[in-house]
Design a protein around this motif. Sequence first.
Motif, PDB file in Angstrom:
ATOM      1  N   GLY A  64       0.795  -1.228   0.000  1.00 11.76           N
ATOM      2  CA  GLY A  64       0.000   0.000   0.000  1.00 11.76           C
ATOM      3  C   GLY A  64       0.823   1.272   0.000  1.00 11.76           C
ATOM      4  O   GLY A  64       0.279   2.369  -0.034  1.00 11.76           O
ATOM      5  N   LYS A  65       2.138   1.170   0.028  1.00 15.92           N
ATOM      6  CA  LYS A  65       3.001   2.355   0.013  1.00 15.92           C
ATOM      7  C   LYS A  65       3.131   2.872  -1.411  1.00 15.92           C
ATOM      8  O   LYS A  65       3.275   2.108  -2.356  1.00 15.92           O
ATOM      9  N   GLU A  66       3.111   4.198  -1.561  1.00 20.30           N
ATOM     10  CA  GLU A  66       3.260   4.809  -2.880  1.00 20.30           C
ATOM     11  C   GLU A  66       4.736   4.968  -3.213  1.00 20.30           C
ATOM     12  O   GLU A  66       5.525   5.410  -2.377  1.00 20.30           O
ATOM     13  N   VAL A  67       5.083   4.619  -4.440  1.00 24.54           N
ATOM     14  CA  VAL A  67       6.432   4.861  -4.945  1.00 24.54           C
ATOM     15  C   VAL A  67       6.322   5.455  -6.342  1.00 24.54           C
ATOM     16  O   VAL A  67       5.363   5.214  -7.055  1.00 24.54           O
ATOM     17  N   THR A  68       7.307   6.246  -6.705  1.00 26.42           N
ATOM     18  CA  THR A  68       7.393   6.804  -8.048  1.00 26.42           C
ATOM     19  C   THR A  68       8.482   6.040  -8.783  1.00 26.42           C
ATOM     20  O   THR A  68       9.604   5.936  -8.301  1.00 26.42           O
TER      21      THR A  68
END
Length: 127
Positions: A64-68
């Motif tokens: 669920g963590k956002e990464v670019t």
Amino acid sequence: MGKKDKKPEPAAPAAPFNNPFAGLAGKREELPSRPEPAKAPEKAEERKGPARAVVRMERKGRGGKEVTVVEQLGLPLAEREVWLKALKGSLGCGGVVEEESLVLQGDHRDRLPALLEARGVRRVVVG
């Protein structure tokens, strides 16, 4: 008892006491003049970098963590490490190199294109 006499205020000194820079005022004419600034070359050299970069955000498989994710740079591994370190410092985040892409922690899709163009990427696609 009588009124107390007021003490007179001491007079301000005419010159500062022991000013180490006082003697330099007369030597100002002896200093060399400023050098002329170097002329900029007529033709600005473009920074050579990758032709294209794809920037996207993902959450899948990361708890669920956002990464670019920055893909399709086409850089060798050593240069990818240098780019990652510079981007992490500019964005104030963590990151890692995964296979052919750079993965930065957090959603940086709005700030990342300007940083990539400054590093010489000619076309940045945000997806």
